[in-house]
Scaffold this motif. Structure first.
Motif, PDB file in Angstrom:
ATOM      1  N   PRO A 204       0.799  -1.232   0.000  1.00 55.38           N
ATOM      2  CA  PRO A 204       0.000   0.000   0.000  1.00 55.38           C
ATOM      3  C   PRO A 204       0.830   1.280   0.000  1.00 55.38           C
ATOM      4  CG  PRO A 204       0.150  -0.885   2.218  1.00 55.38           C
ATOM      5  CD  PRO A 204       0.980  -1.785   1.364  1.00 55.38           C
ATOM      6  N   VAL A 205       0.397   2.234  -0.769  1.00 53.21           N
ATOM      7  CA  VAL A 205       0.982   3.579  -0.755  1.00 53.21           C
ATOM      8  C   VAL A 205      -0.181   4.564  -0.781  1.00 53.21           C
ATOM      9  CG1 VAL A 205       2.385   5.252  -2.008  1.00 53.21           C
ATOM     10  CG2 VAL A 205       3.100   2.870  -1.928  1.00 53.21           C
ATOM     11  N   ASP A 206      -0.223   5.436   0.208  1.00 53.23           N
ATOM     12  CA  ASP A 206      -1.373   6.339   0.276  1.00 53.23           C
ATOM     13  C   ASP A 206      -1.290   7.398  -0.812  1.00 53.23           C
ATOM     14  OD1 ASP A 206       0.719   7.696   2.171  1.00 53.23           O
ATOM     15  OD2 ASP A 206      -0.775   9.239   1.751  1.00 53.23           O
ATOM     16  N   ALA A 207      -2.445   7.702  -1.371  1.00 56.37           N
ATOM     17  CA  ALA A 207      -2.495   8.671  -2.468  1.00 56.37           C
ATOM     18  C   ALA A 207      -3.182   9.942  -1.998  1.00 56.37           C
ATOM     19  CB  ALA A 207      -3.237   8.050  -3.646  1.00 56.37           C
ATOM     20  N   GLU A 246      -1.715  10.021  -9.259  1.00 55.24           N
ATOM     21  CA  GLU A 246      -1.865   8.810 -10.078  1.00 55.24           C
ATOM     22  C   GLU A 246      -0.936   7.709  -9.572  1.00 55.24           C
ATOM     23  OE1 GLU A 246      -3.930   8.377 -12.588  1.00 55.24           O
ATOM     24  OE2 GLU A 246      -4.639  10.425 -12.901  1.00 55.24           O
ATOM     25  N   ALA A 247      -1.258   6.480  -9.909  1.00 53.89           N
ATOM     26  CA  ALA A 247      -0.439   5.340  -9.476  1.00 53.89           C
ATOM     27  C   ALA A 247       1.004   5.477  -9.949  1.00 53.89           C
ATOM     28  CB  ALA A 247      -1.042   4.040  -9.993  1.00 53.89           C
ATOM     29  N   GLY A 248       1.174   5.995 -11.173  1.00 51.79           N
ATOM     30  CA  GLY A 248       2.525   6.145 -11.731  1.00 51.79           C
ATOM     31  C   GLY A 248       3.381   7.113 -10.931  1.00 51.79           C
ATOM     32  N   GLU A 249       2.728   8.139 -10.402  1.00 52.21           N
ATOM     33  CA  GLU A 249       3.477   9.151  -9.645  1.00 52.21           C
ATOM     34  C   GLU A 249       4.001   8.582  -8.320  1.00 52.21           C
ATOM     35  OE1 GLU A 249       1.703  13.213  -9.333  1.00 52.21           O
ATOM     36  OE2 GLU A 249       0.050  12.259 -10.411  1.00 52.21           O
ATOM     37  N   LEU A 250       3.293   7.610  -7.781  1.00 47.70           N
ATOM     38  CA  LEU A 250       3.661   7.073  -6.464  1.00 47.70           C
ATOM     39  C   LEU A 250       4.435   5.761  -6.554  1.00 47.70           C
ATOM     40  CD1 LEU A 250       0.318   7.872  -4.657  1.00 47.70           C
ATOM     41  CD2 LEU A 250       2.511   8.945  -4.229  1.00 47.70           C
ATOM     42  N   LYS A 288       3.357  -5.837 -11.471  1.00 54.85           N
ATOM     43  CA  LYS A 288       2.404  -6.764 -12.111  1.00 54.85           C
ATOM     44  C   LYS A 288       1.021  -6.143 -12.217  1.00 54.85           C
ATOM     45  CE  LYS A 288       2.824 -10.175  -9.260  1.00 54.85           C
ATOM     46  NZ  LYS A 288       2.511 -11.464  -8.638  1.00 54.85           N
ATOM     47  N   GLY A 289       0.725  -5.298 -11.249  1.00 51.82           N
ATOM     48  CA  GLY A 289      -0.613  -4.708 -11.256  1.00 51.82           C
ATOM     49  C   GLY A 289      -0.757  -3.672 -10.171  1.00 51.82           C
ATOM     50  N   VAL A 290      -1.836  -2.944 -10.245  1.00 55.88           N
ATOM     51  CA  VAL A 290      -2.093  -1.946  -9.219  1.00 55.88           C
ATOM     52  C   VAL A 290      -3.610  -1.810  -9.049  1.00 55.88           C
ATOM     53  CG1 VAL A 290      -2.041   0.009 -10.840  1.00 55.88           C
ATOM     54  CG2 VAL A 290      -1.522   0.394  -8.428  1.00 55.88           C
ATOM     55  N   CYS A 291      -4.006  -1.531  -7.838  1.00 54.84           N
ATOM     56  CA  CYS A 291      -5.432  -1.480  -7.531  1.00 54.84           C
ATOM     57  C   CYS A 291      -5.714  -0.240  -6.687  1.00 54.84           C
ATOM     58  CB  CYS A 291      -5.776  -2.767  -6.785  1.00 54.84           C
ATOM     59  SG  CYS A 291      -7.335  -2.756  -5.938  1.00 54.84           S
ATOM     60  N   HIS A 292      -6.787   0.420  -6.998  1.00 55.06           N
ATOM     61  CA  HIS A 292      -7.178   1.608  -6.231  1.00 55.06           C
ATOM     62  C   HIS A 292      -8.148   1.165  -5.135  1.00 55.06           C
ATOM     63  CE1 HIS A 292      -9.771   5.510  -6.171  1.00 55.06           C
ATOM     64  NE2 HIS A 292      -8.905   5.499  -5.191  1.00 55.06           N
ATOM     65  N   ALA A 293      -7.772   1.436  -3.886  1.00 54.32           N
ATOM     66  CA  ALA A 293      -8.620   0.985  -2.777  1.00 54.32           C
ATOM     67  C   ALA A 293      -8.761   2.093  -1.746  1.00 54.32           C
ATOM     68  CB  ALA A 293      -8.002  -0.253  -2.127  1.00 54.32           C
ATOM     69  N   LEU A 294      -9.845   2.037  -1.030  1.00 51.93           N
ATOM     70  CA  LEU A 294     -10.045   2.967   0.088  1.00 51.93           C
ATOM     71  C   LEU A 294      -9.850   2.196   1.391  1.00 51.93           C
ATOM     72  CD1 LEU A 294     -13.220   4.968  -1.055  1.00 51.93           C
ATOM     73  CD2 LEU A 294     -10.825   5.623  -1.275  1.00 51.93           C
ATOM     74  N   LEU A 295      -8.995   2.717   2.244  1.00 51.73           N
ATOM     75  CA  LEU A 295      -8.717   2.032   3.513  1.00 51.73           C
ATOM     76  C   LEU A 295      -9.141   2.935   4.680  1.00 51.73           C
ATOM     77  CD1 LEU A 295      -5.193   0.498   2.723  1.00 51.73           C
ATOM     78  CD2 LEU A 295      -7.440  -0.487   2.342  1.00 51.73           C
ATOM     79  N   PRO A 296      -9.648   2.326   5.747  1.00 51.02           N
ATOM     80  CA  PRO A 296     -10.266   3.129   6.814  1.00 51.02           C
ATOM     81  C   PRO A 296      -9.272   3.647   7.858  1.00 51.02           C
ATOM     82  CG  PRO A 296     -10.541   0.810   7.282  1.00 51.02           C
ATOM     83  CD  PRO A 296      -9.750   0.878   6.018  1.00 51.02           C
ATOM     84  N   VAL A 297      -9.332   4.930   8.119  1.00 50.15           N
ATOM     85  CA  VAL A 297      -8.458   5.556   9.123  1.00 50.15           C
ATOM     86  C   VAL A 297      -9.273   6.592   9.912  1.00 50.15           C
ATOM     87  CG1 VAL A 297      -6.436   7.040   9.458  1.00 50.15           C
ATOM     88  CG2 VAL A 297      -6.369   5.248   7.730  1.00 50.15           C
ATOM     89  N   TRP A 298      -9.147   6.532  11.214  1.00 48.79           N
ATOM     90  CA  TRP A 298      -9.749   7.579  12.049  1.00 48.79           C
ATOM     91  C   TRP A 298      -8.699   8.653  12.281  1.00 48.79           C
ATOM     92  CZ3 TRP A 298     -14.740   8.002  13.578  1.00 48.79           C
ATOM     93  CH2 TRP A 298     -15.555   6.863  13.477  1.00 48.79           C
ATOM     94  N   ARG A 299      -9.131   9.897  12.269  1.00 48.14           N
ATOM     95  CA  ARG A 299      -8.182  10.992  12.517  1.00 48.14           C
ATOM     96  C   ARG A 299      -8.689  11.842  13.688  1.00 48.14           C
ATOM     97  NH1 ARG A 299      -6.829  15.281   7.918  1.00 48.14           N
ATOM     98  NH2 ARG A 299      -8.894  16.029   8.447  1.00 48.14           N
ATOM     99  N   TYR A 300      -7.747  12.105  14.595  1.00 48.47           N
ATOM    100  CA  TYR A 300      -8.089  12.921  15.769  1.00 48.47           C
ATOM    101  C   TYR A 300      -7.114  14.085  15.838  1.00 48.47           C
ATOM    102  CZ  TYR A 300      -8.517  14.193  20.730  1.00 48.47           C
ATOM    103  OH  TYR A 300      -8.683  14.884  21.901  1.00 48.47           O
ATOM    104  N   ARG A 301      -7.659  15.297  15.819  1.00 45.56           N
ATOM    105  CA  ARG A 301      -6.803  16.493  15.872  1.00 45.56           C
ATOM    106  C   ARG A 301      -6.947  17.145  17.223  1.00 45.56           C
ATOM    107  NH1 ARG A 301      -7.953  18.887   9.902  1.00 45.56           N
ATOM    108  NH2 ARG A 301      -5.897  18.442   9.081  1.00 45.56           N
ATOM    109  N   TYR A 302      -5.804  17.540  17.769  1.00 46.31           N
ATOM    110  CA  TYR A 302      -5.841  18.151  19.107  1.00 46.31           C
ATOM    111  C   TYR A 302      -4.903  19.349  19.130  1.00 46.31           C
ATOM    112  CZ  TYR A 302      -5.099  18.639  24.120  1.00 46.31           C
ATOM    113  OH  TYR A 302      -5.008  19.148  25.398  1.00 46.31           O
ATOM    114  N   GLN A 303      -5.414  20.460  19.614  1.00 43.74           N
ATOM    115  CA  GLN A 303      -4.613  21.688  19.701  1.00 43.74           C
ATOM    116  C   GLN A 303      -4.064  21.832  21.115  1.00 43.74           C
ATOM    117  OE1 GLN A 303      -3.982  24.200  17.464  1.00 43.74           O
ATOM    118  NE2 GLN A 303      -5.113  23.288  15.754  1.00 43.74           N
TER     119      GLN A 303
END
Lengths: 356, 291
Positions: A204-207, A246-250, A288-303
């Motif tokens: 995985p590489v985040d886009a 794009e996938a090529g850029e990453l 060999k191949g590449v696939c576009h997927a959405l993966l779940p992440v929770w984000r918490y911001r604190y000041q």
């Protein structure tokens, strides 16, 4: 589009706890109705400009990527959309609106890993994790700040590679023994040859530009066994993005990860040598191949003290990444106590040892 | 505050336990009694001989009282002698070639044996400190600590040096304090294990405290980012690579040899103390200092 409850008309969302669509208003499950709309970005601008003519092809794609306003399918209120957002929450009626054009065509993800942990579960995990960290400020993880916690589907490219590694070199093994008053040193010289193949699947590489690369790397690994074919249902109730690059850029990042792992595996096979002189080494990775997927992440911001601290929590495994804020005054005060206690303990101990 | 005490509860508990143990040991030693005095032949009941006139009457009396208490607890006679006269003639008359630093030793041993000191028997268990304030012709002022019987067994050279150091810390500015330190030091050593542990002096606990504090600050100053939980095989299909070739071919082998050099060890000598058997029959240990 949005998902409306057929029973009460409320906005239905995907619930990790129920494993399906859930109406938080009437507790209904599996009674969602898809309501179309909110697809054409910049609709409001276009209407205002009096330029409502149909756009297509490249022009349509450019329009899709435009930041601006659209209307809420539920209440008609204007929705402010970021450049890469594929879902958003209406500030007026609280409905989660999915932008049709950003989950279709080239932007339609092939796979999605649905959230397995809901907000309550994440809050519980965070509280458990930070229970023992007494130097985090009191307001950290307070109810008010936890409101800001967001569940996000982060766009990832999942790369498949076939890797070939070759190594040749010369190594020495040294054995030393003593007999009488003579020390013997035996040096054995070897020719070392390695050749191996390996298939890397779904690296995985985040886009997403917004999500830090290091933080996203720390979210790994995801259990791909729970990957599903993409469905908009999973996105309701969460924020989402289209891929920013794009996938090529990453590909460079993916190849870097694969190359590093391949070298590490190669190194593991060459052990026991005191010296190793490399003559030839090659690590060749072929995509060999590449696939576009959405993966779940929770984000918490604190000041805290004028600085923003961001935490990411894997929405599937609950793994936490992020630098916690530290109250430095508190650390110094506690360290003074540590000094006093250790000093007292050793002083007493030395006195006890002396008088026993 | 609640979190603070909760965080340090076990630390406070441990230090508290150590403090209680230490207090208990001190109480135990304080109430210790070595039993009745077994020496009926001692020629004097006096323990403080201030011939050097460095103490006031009141200070002498305080030291006598302290010695009386500590003698019962340690089972040793504790004697203090101050002088302000040259011992050259006295010592050389008895031991012709005695060096300058041992004039006080000769005097101390003669004094101890001559008065037949000893808690359990004549010339038995006890310690005697002779502090001669007179500056001998070599320019030094000498002090000698004489140990006999079980005190001789208990005191090693390092411990004696330590006790004399304690005396010399105060003697010039406050002789009373210095001699009190001598009596308390004897009590401390005779009721304890008399181990001298320079590493456990105040510097060691202070150093440990500083180290612990720095370590604590270092690990808590910055938050942690998170752990990397991906291994090299996480994304490898089948969990391991397919190895096509793994060859380790022995090309040649060489053996070298060398003679192991053996050498004699080196040593060092130290001095400063010693023991002697006296014509009166007593065995004395002792060590001296000069200032």
């Amino acid at each position: 589009m949005l998902f409306r409850c057929q029973n009460c008309g409320g906005n239905m969302v995907y619930s990790p706890k129920h494993g399906g669509m859930f109406c938080p208003y009437c507790d209904g499950t599996g009674c969602e109705e898809r309501v179309g709309g909110a697809g054409r970005m910049g609709g409001l601008d276009a209407a205002q400009d009096g330029n409502a003519a149909a756009v297509g092809g490249a022009a349509q794609e450019a329009e899709t990527m435009k930041e601006g306003l659209t209307e809420c399918v539920n209440c008609g209120a204007p929705l402010e959309i970021g450049k890469y957002n594929s879902t958003c929450k209406c500030a007026y009626c609280g409905s989660y609106v999915i932008l049709d054009e950003r989950v279709s065509g080239r932007y339609r993800p092939q796979r999605i890993l649905p959230f397995q942990i809901g907000k309550e579960g994440v809050v519980k995990k965070m509280k458990e994790e930070f229970k023992s960290r007494i130097f985090t400020p009191e307001s950290f993880l307070s109810e008010a700040t936890l409101e800001e916690m967001k569940g996000m589907y982060v766009p990832f490219w999942l790369y498949d590679y076939k890797v070939h590694c070759g190594f040749s070199g010369r190594g020495t093994k040294i054995r030393v023994w003593t007999s009488g008053s003579t020390e013997y040193t035996e040096t054995s010289h070897y020719r070392v040859e390695r050749d191996m193949d390996m298939d890397f699947d779904q690296v995985p590489v985040d886009a997403s530009i917004e999500m830090g690369d290091e933080a996203m790397d720390l979210m790994e690994p995801f259990d791909y066994g729970q990957l599903e074919g993409f469905s908009e249902n999973y996105m309701s109730g969460f924020y989402g993005e289209i891929y920013n690059m794009e996938a090529g850029e990453l590909e460079g990042r993916a190849e870097g990860k694969v190359g590093k792992d391949a070298e590490s595996l190669l190194k593991e096979t060459v052990t026991g040598y005191h010296t190793l002189a490399q003559e030839h080494k090659a690590v060749e990775a072929v995509r060999k191949g590449v696939c576009h997927a959405l993966l779940p992440v929770w984000r918490y911001r604190y000041q805290y003290q004028g600085r923003e601290y961001v935490f990411y929590i894997n929405g599937q495994t609950g793994k936490i990444a992020g630098v916690a804020p530290v109250s430095k005054k508190k650390v110094l005060a506690y360290s003074g106590t540590v000094f006093a206690l250790v000093w007292a303990a050793f002083t007493l101990l030395s006195h006890i040892v002396e008088v026993i | 505050m609640g979190r603070y005490f909760r965080y340090f509860r076990w630390h406070f508990f441990c230090v508290g336990v150590l403090a209680v143990i230490y207090a208990g040991i001190l109480l135990l030693h304080g109430s210790a009694d070595a039993g009745g005095r077994g020496n009926g032949e001692c020629l004097t009941g006096e323990r403080v001989f201030d011939y050097g006139e460095v103490l006031s009457e009141e200070e002498e009396e305080k030291l006598r009282q302290l010695i009386a208490r500590r003698e019962r607890q340690t089972g040793c006679d504790i004697i203090l002698v101050t002088l302000d006269e040259s011992l050259e003639g006295y010592a050389r008359e008895r031991e012709a070639n005695v060096p300058w630093e041992e004039f006080v030793r000769v005097y101390a041993e003669e004094f101890y044996d001559g008065n037949r000191f000893g808690y359990n028997k004549p010339i038995g268990d006890g310690v005697l400190l002779v502090d001669n304030w007179h500056r001998e012709a070599d320019g030094n002022v000498y002090t000698w600590l004489c140990t006999v019987g079980k005190a001789d067994e208990k005191y090693n050279l390092a411990r004696m040096e330590h006790l004399l150091d304690q005396v010399y810390r105060y003697v010039e500015k406050n002789p009373y304090k210095a001699y009190k330190a001598y009596i308390e030091g004897v009590y401390h050593d005779m009721t304890g294990n008399a181990m001298h542990m320079p590493m456990l002096s105040w510097m060691f606990p202070f150093g440990m405290g500083c180290a612990a504090m720095l370590f604590f600050v270092a690990i808590h100053w910055k938050g942690r980012e998170g752990k990397k939980t991906v291994t090299a095989v996480t994304y490898v299909n089948g969990g391991k690579p397919c190895i096509n070739k793994k060859e380790d071919i022995l090309l040649h082998r060489t053996v070298t040899q060398r003679k192991i050099q053996t050498g004699a060890g080196s040593g060092s000598r130290s001095g400063g103390g010693g023991s002697s058997s006296h014509s009166h029959g007593g065995h004395h240990g002792g060590a001296g200092h000069h200032r």
